[in-house]
Design a protein around this motif. Structure first.
Motif, PDB file in Angstrom:
ATOM      1  N   SER A  30       0.837  -1.127   0.000  1.00 48.02           N
ATOM      2  CA  SER A  30       0.000   0.000   0.000  1.00 48.02           C
ATOM      3  C   SER A  30       0.898   1.210   0.000  1.00 48.02           C
ATOM      4  O   SER A  30       0.626   2.183   0.402  1.00 48.02           O
ATOM      5  N   ASP A  55      -1.096   1.344  -6.724  1.00 44.37           N
ATOM      6  CA  ASP A  55      -2.095   2.192  -6.079  1.00 44.37           C
ATOM      7  C   ASP A  55      -1.721   3.664  -6.199  1.00 44.37           C
ATOM      8  O   ASP A  55      -2.595   4.532  -6.365  1.00 44.37           O
ATOM      9  N   ARG A 164       2.756  -5.886  -7.297  1.00 41.42           N
ATOM     10  CA  ARG A 164       2.009  -6.137  -6.047  1.00 41.42           C
ATOM     11  C   ARG A 164       2.533  -7.373  -5.319  1.00 41.42           C
ATOM     12  O   ARG A 164       2.281  -7.540  -4.117  1.00 41.42           O
ATOM     13  N   SER A 199      -5.754  -5.794  -8.867  1.00 44.24           N
ATOM     14  CA  SER A 199      -7.090  -5.212  -8.911  1.00 44.24           C
ATOM     15  C   SER A 199      -7.994  -6.129  -9.731  1.00 44.24           C
ATOM     16  O   SER A 199      -7.532  -6.882 -10.595  1.00 44.24           O
TER      17      SER A 199
END
Length: 277
Positions: A30, A55, A164, A199
């Motif tokens: 994050s 993100d 990610r 996502s």
């Protein structure tokens, strides 16, 4: 030591790979919004910052992009370049991909226009029997590589999503990319884990790639600015398609906030005939 498991690309996916330029190679937080800190030199924090790059791009919105895909096989090395824009919020992009000259003496190939949307790749000026005014649509969730190499450019959206699952990340140091101060990180990612963490819009293509490449680890170098935005990333893929092909795919992002407009072709403009090799 990173061990690559080689997998074959078959069927229609392989045809599109050849069209996009592999034929030329064969034949011719994050992350924190404020970016990294001195703590990002620890492996755990470095991995967290890199995993948050996708993100950070979504928060930014859009960017211009340049791509370079270098392929080497059998002593032949070619580079396919692309340029365009990506909307990271709407998950859409457009690239103009330039194929290199081939060994048959053809100096120029018409640029291929590519539209990138979740689950699909649209290509115009595809050649190989496709009318000049028609588009080819490929379902990226059925491609064994998930469009990591098929289009001659790794989809910048997918390139970011791959991070990610960053692991074994080390902080290399500060440097500059296109005049912007960035932090350089190096590590590996796992396609299967990235598919789980991605996502929802990008999950299908990465899940397909996870099957096609088995559980390959993918080495990367990522360069993030002070706001945690990905400025440059280089992935290195290896697979088998009529021989071992090593691919180095680089994505450069700049001009953040530049509007990106993607207009999908009407169904009547999509070619439904046979695609020649």
């Amino acid at each position: 030591m990173v061990v690559h498991r080689h997998k074959r690309l078959r069927g229609r996916a392989a045809e599109v790979v050849l069209a996009a330029g592999v034929t030329l190679a064969v034949t011719a937080t994050s992350g924190c919004a404020g970016g990294g800190t001195s703590d990002d030199r620890s492996p755990a924090e470095a991995a967290s910052v890199v995993r948050g790059a996708a993100d950070a791009l979504a928060r930014t919105g859009s960017a211009r992009a340049r791509t370079a895909m270098e392929m080497a096989t059998g002593g032949t090395r070619v580079t396919i370049r692309g340029e365009g824009g990506v909307d990271f919020k709407r998950r859409m992009g457009q690239l103009l991909v330039l194929l290199p000259a081939d060994v048959k003496g053809e100096d120029e190939h018409r640029p291929i226009t590519e539209l990138l949307v979740p689950g699909a790749l649209y290509m115009k000026n595809r050649g190989a029997g496709v009318p000049a005014d028609k588009w080819v649509r490929v379902d990226t969730t059925t491609l064994p590589d998930g469009n990591l190499v098929t289009g001659g450019a790794t989809d910048p959206l997918i390139a970011a999503e791959l991070l990610r699952a960053a692991q074994e990340v080390t902080y290399v140091g500060e440097t500059e990319v296109a005049g912007t101060k960035v932090r350089h990180y190096r590590g590996t990612t796992d396609i299967g884990r990235a598919a789980v963490s991605a996502s929802a819009e990008m999950r299908g293509a990465l899940a397909a790639a996870a099957k096609g490449f088995s559980k390959d680890t993918v080495p990367f170098d990522a360069y993030l600015d002070e706001e945690g935005r990905l400025r440059k990333v280089r992935h290195r893929f290896t697979y088998v398609n009529n021989g071992v092909i090593d691919v180095s795919s680089t994505t450069l992002l700049y001009g953040f906030g530049t509007p990106v407009t993607v207009v999908l072709p009407a169904s009547r403009d999509i070619y439904a005939g046979k695609i020649a090799d």
